[in-house]
Design a protein around this motif. Structure first.
Motif, short mmCIF file in Angstrom:
data_model
loop_
_atom_site.label_atom_id
_atom_site.label_comp_id
_atom_site.label_asym_id
_atom_site.label_seq_id
_atom_site.Cartn_x
_atom_site.Cartn_y
_atom_site.Cartn_z
N GLU A 126 0.82 -1.21 0.00
CA GLU A 126 0.00 0.00 0.00
C GLU A 126 0.86 1.27 0.00
O GLU A 126 0.42 2.33 -0.47
N GLU A 127 2.08 1.15 0.51
CA GLU A 127 2.97 2.31 0.56
C GLU A 127 3.66 2.53 -0.79
O GLU A 127 3.72 3.66 -1.29
N ASP A 170 0.75 -9.30 -3.70
CA ASP A 170 0.14 -8.16 -4.38
C ASP A 170 0.52 -8.13 -5.86
O ASP A 170 -0.33 -7.90 -6.73
#
Length: 232
Positions: A126-127, A170
């Motif tokens: 997410e970062e 991911d």
């Protein structure tokens, strides 16, 4: 990363600032030229360099001009939280045929991207998603094997690098969800080659981390489906 950037400054110090950087008179103003000379290289800000990065090698400056400013450009771009986009820098390096530069310059550039890659693998998706950085690396590098090999080692040592495992899940999910044909073929084949490793990791994680184990199992199943689709 700081050490890699400092090496870049040292190696590229041989490239001096030109008396005037040639540019399209309709695209580059005298004020644009002055902004590049308003401060020492290390003190130039994003506002000073942003237009040059966008126009370099097309309507403003040549390869030697890019090499002069490259240490500061990468210094500003690598953190990933500013206005100078690392994707654009990678595209400019490709346009400059940086793979033909002297060996020490190539090594200094590679070290910066390697440091960025390691930092990305140690962050949550997410970062900074590793899958997006792979697209960037594919622009500047003909061979992604060194980056993928580093990732494999982190996966094998997932206990010390759990974020690298989440980045892998991911990335695999993104590749499967989008058209694999638009992804770098080396990345797709690497993902598929790691199916046996995922089976091993699942067994290791079953009792250690249920959440990660479920993520690995889901990733495994997605890649098995992808393998079947690719084989058709």
């Amino acid at each position: 990363m700081k050490e890699a950037v400092e090496r870049l400054y040292a190696v590229f110090a041989r490239h001096r600032l030109s008396a005037r950087i040639n540019g399209c008179p309709h695209c580059v103003t005298d004020e644009d030229q002055r902004m590049l000379r308003g401060s020492p290289l290390r003190e130039l800000g994003e506002g000073d360099l942003r237009r040059f990065v966008a126009k370099a090698l097309t309507t403003w400056g040549g390869v030697d001009d890019l090499r002069h400013f490259l240490p500061r450009i990468l210094d500003l771009a690598l953190p990933g939280d500013g206005f100078i986009d690392i994707d654009t820098v990678a595209a400019k390096l490709d346009l400059a045929r940086w793979g033909e530069w002297p060996a020490d310059e190539r090594a200094a550039v590679r070290a910066c991207f390697a440091a960025l890659w390691l930092r990305t693998l140690d962050r949550e998706p997410e970062e900074r998603p590793a899958v997006l950085l792979l697209d960037t690396l594919a622009t500047a590098f003909d061979d992604l094997a060194p980056f993928l090999d580093t990732w494999t080692e982190r996966l094998r040592n997932w206990g010390s690098h759990p974020r690298a495992l989440r980045q892998f899940a991911d990335t695999a999910g993104t590749v499967v969800a989008t058209s694999p044909t638009v992804r770098h073929p080396q990345v797709v084949m690497w993902l598929l080659d790691l199916i046996p490793l995922l089976e091993t990791l699942f067994k290791e994680l079953e009792d250690a981390d249920t959440g990660l184990a479920e993520s690995v199992l889901d990733t495994h199943d997605q890649l098995v489906l992808l393998r079947a689709a690719v084989a058709r």
